[in-house]
Design a protein around this motif. Structure first.
Motif, PDB file in Angstrom:
ATOM      1  N   SER A  17       0.814  -1.214   0.000  1.00 48.96           N
ATOM      2  CA  SER A  17       0.000   0.000   0.000  1.00 48.96           C
ATOM      3  C   SER A  17       0.847   1.263   0.000  1.00 48.96           C
ATOM      4  O   SER A  17       1.980   1.283   0.489  1.00 48.96           O
ATOM      5  N   THR A  18       0.273   2.331  -0.548  1.00 46.57           N
ATOM      6  CA  THR A  18       0.865   3.665  -0.501  1.00 46.57           C
ATOM      7  C   THR A  18       0.590   4.282   0.869  1.00 46.57           C
ATOM      8  O   THR A  18      -0.442   4.013   1.490  1.00 46.57           O
ATOM      9  N   SER A  19       1.531   5.129   1.332  1.00 44.16           N
ATOM     10  CA  SER A  19       1.388   5.740   2.651  1.00 44.16           C
ATOM     11  C   SER A  19       1.651   7.238   2.560  1.00 44.16           C
ATOM     12  O   SER A  19       2.498   7.687   1.778  1.00 44.16           O
ATOM     13  N   VAL A  20       0.912   8.023   3.370  1.00 45.54           N
ATOM     14  CA  VAL A  20       1.117   9.469   3.472  1.00 45.54           C
ATOM     15  C   VAL A  20       1.489   9.775   4.923  1.00 45.54           C
ATOM     16  O   VAL A  20       0.715   9.468   5.838  1.00 45.54           O
ATOM     17  N   VAL A  21       2.671  10.368   5.114  1.00 48.40           N
ATOM     18  CA  VAL A  21       3.197  10.556   6.476  1.00 48.40           C
ATOM     19  C   VAL A  21       3.918  11.895   6.599  1.00 48.40           C
ATOM     20  O   VAL A  21       4.363  12.462   5.599  1.00 48.40           O
ATOM     21  N   PRO A  22       4.087  12.403   7.842  1.00 55.08           N
ATOM     22  CA  PRO A  22       4.943  13.579   8.056  1.00 55.08           C
ATOM     23  C   PRO A  22       6.406  13.157   8.125  1.00 55.08           C
ATOM     24  O   PRO A  22       6.728  11.997   8.419  1.00 55.08           O
TER      25      PRO A  22
ATOM     26  N   GLU B 266      22.110  15.714   3.862  1.00 52.62           N
ATOM     27  CA  GLU B 266      20.753  15.761   4.405  1.00 52.62           C
ATOM     28  C   GLU B 266      20.425  14.428   5.054  1.00 52.62           C
ATOM     29  O   GLU B 266      20.664  13.363   4.474  1.00 52.62           O
ATOM     30  N   LEU B 267      19.866  14.471   6.270  1.00 49.61           N
ATOM     31  CA  LEU B 267      19.399  13.283   6.973  1.00 49.61           C
ATOM     32  C   LEU B 267      17.878  13.361   7.083  1.00 49.61           C
ATOM     33  O   LEU B 267      17.337  14.358   7.560  1.00 49.61           O
ATOM     34  N   ILE B 268      17.214  12.298   6.647  1.00 46.23           N
ATOM     35  CA  ILE B 268      15.753  12.257   6.585  1.00 46.23           C
ATOM     36  C   ILE B 268      15.252  11.317   7.669  1.00 46.23           C
ATOM     37  O   ILE B 268      15.716  10.182   7.792  1.00 46.23           O
ATOM     38  N   LEU B 269      14.264  11.791   8.453  1.00 46.95           N
ATOM     39  CA  LEU B 269      13.735  11.011   9.565  1.00 46.95           C
ATOM     40  C   LEU B 269      12.218  10.917   9.461  1.00 46.95           C
ATOM     41  O   LEU B 269      11.538  11.925   9.281  1.00 46.95           O
ATOM     42  N   GLY B 270      11.698   9.690   9.587  1.00 43.69           N
ATOM     43  CA  GLY B 270      10.257   9.498   9.554  1.00 43.69           C
ATOM     44  C   GLY B 270       9.937   8.012   9.586  1.00 43.69           C
ATOM     45  O   GLY B 270      10.828   7.169   9.478  1.00 43.69           O
ATOM     46  N   VAL B 271       8.670   7.664   9.763  1.00 44.36           N
ATOM     47  CA  VAL B 271       8.225   6.272   9.728  1.00 44.36           C
ATOM     48  C   VAL B 271       7.004   6.174   8.818  1.00 44.36           C
ATOM     49  O   VAL B 271       6.222   7.125   8.691  1.00 44.36           O
TER      50      VAL B 271
ATOM     51  N   TRP C 162       5.595  -1.527   9.843  1.00 46.54           N
ATOM     52  CA  TRP C 162       6.065  -0.153   9.862  1.00 46.54           C
ATOM     53  C   TRP C 162       7.514  -0.119   9.386  1.00 46.54           C
ATOM     54  O   TRP C 162       8.294  -1.023   9.702  1.00 46.54           O
ATOM     55  N   LEU C 163       7.854   0.957   8.658  1.00 46.76           N
ATOM     56  CA  LEU C 163       9.219   1.132   8.150  1.00 46.76           C
ATOM     57  C   LEU C 163       9.834   2.381   8.763  1.00 46.76           C
ATOM     58  O   LEU C 163       9.196   3.444   8.775  1.00 46.76           O
ATOM     59  N   LEU C 164      11.046   2.248   9.268  1.00 45.47           N
ATOM     60  CA  LEU C 164      11.854   3.389   9.701  1.00 45.47           C
ATOM     61  C   LEU C 164      13.017   3.489   8.721  1.00 45.47           C
ATOM     62  O   LEU C 164      13.977   2.715   8.807  1.00 45.47           O
TER      63      LEU C 164
ATOM     64  N   VAL D 273      14.621  -0.047   8.634  1.00 48.78           N
ATOM     65  CA  VAL D 273      14.317  -0.947   9.746  1.00 48.78           C
ATOM     66  C   VAL D 273      12.818  -1.255   9.698  1.00 48.78           C
ATOM     67  O   VAL D 273      11.984  -0.347   9.677  1.00 48.78           O
ATOM     68  N   PHE D 274      12.475  -2.546   9.673  1.00 45.61           N
ATOM     69  CA  PHE D 274      11.080  -2.973   9.681  1.00 45.61           C
ATOM     70  C   PHE D 274      10.704  -3.369  11.112  1.00 45.61           C
ATOM     71  O   PHE D 274      11.434  -4.109  11.780  1.00 45.61           O
ATOM     72  N   PHE D 275       9.559  -2.865  11.584  1.00 45.35           N
ATOM     73  CA  PHE D 275       9.143  -3.200  12.942  1.00 45.35           C
ATOM     74  C   PHE D 275       7.616  -3.308  13.011  1.00 45.35           C
ATOM     75  O   PHE D 275       6.902  -2.882  12.104  1.00 45.35           O
TER      76      PHE D 275
END
Length: 228
Positions: free
Chosen positions: A77-82, A97-102, A122-124, A152-154
């Motif tokens: 599935s597609t996901s929309v996140v901050p 640049e370092l990108i942070l999000g899940v 969930w993906l980090l 990282v998958f959790f």
């Protein structure tokens, strides 16, 4: 006698006026005062807050009991996140640049496995890119980047009658392009697109089904830039 006194007084007055004028010419003029040189308030730090659309370009090669599952595939599935990212400039053009999000995703079967619910996870995916920022074109500051991703998958959960679902943490390459449109010295609007090449190993039902899931997401982002 009176005439001589008048002439002497006039001469003294002229001499005094000449002396005052000469003294005034030696004083500094306000118009000639040196101007202050403007100091460039350049800072190496920049942060962004973005909304991301994460669109996997998925496919899979799966095996059951050691034999290939012919036509077996997956749908993710597609996901929309901050998302938050931090950028540090080594020079005016070169930055990291370092990108942070899940991001959360559901995994279903496709092809000969169509209709099967497999699991969710969930993906980090922290991603570090080396960027080249081109010289600004007015308010537009475009950039290109390339780097590395470690996902990282959790919180993996099996679904649809499966007992277990596991994705192995993986490295991947990342490509990037974007632009900051600066509204003033500090604030701007950002548009960014990334392609991440990601192919983790997958295991379902404690290894009864194994293989690799090629996720390879496109990541489209837009948000607010703040330059310190």
């Amino acid at each position: 006698m009176t005439s001589r006194f008048a002439l002497a007084s006039l001469a003294a007055a002229l001499l005094g006026a000449t002396t005052l004028a000469a003294g005034a010419s030696d004083l500094p003029s306000r118009q000639a005062a040196p101007s202050m040189t403007a100091v460039d308030p350049w800072s190496p730090w920049m942060i962004r807050g973005r909304a991301l659309v994460v669109m996997p370009q998925e496919s899979a090669s799966l095996r059951a009991g050691g034999a290939p599952i012919v036509g077996g595939d997956v749908s993710i599935s597609t996901s929309v996140v901050p998302e938050l990212d931090i950028t540090y400039f080594f020079t005016r053009n070169l930055a990291v640049e370092l990108i942070l999000g899940v991001t959360p995703h559901n995994v279903k079967g496709a092809g000969t496995l169509a209709g099967a619910r497999i699991g969710s996870a969930w993906l980090l995916p922290p991603t570090l890119t080396l960027q080249y920022h081109f010289d600004p074109i007015g308010a537009f500051k475009p950039y290109l980047g390339a780097g590395i991703n470690y996902t990282v998958f959790f919180d993996e959960k099996a679904k649809g009658g499966f007992a277990s679902f596991d994705l192995k943490d993986s490295f991947g390459l990342a490509l990037q392009a974007g632009v900051d449109i600066m509204l003033d010295r500090h604030w701007g609007i950002n548009f960014d697109v990334k392609k991440i090449f990601l192919e983790p190993k997958v295991k379902v039902n404690a290894g009864a089904i194994t293989g690799k899931a090629k996720i390879d997401p496109w990541i489209f982002g837009t948000g607010v830039t703040y330059r310190f």
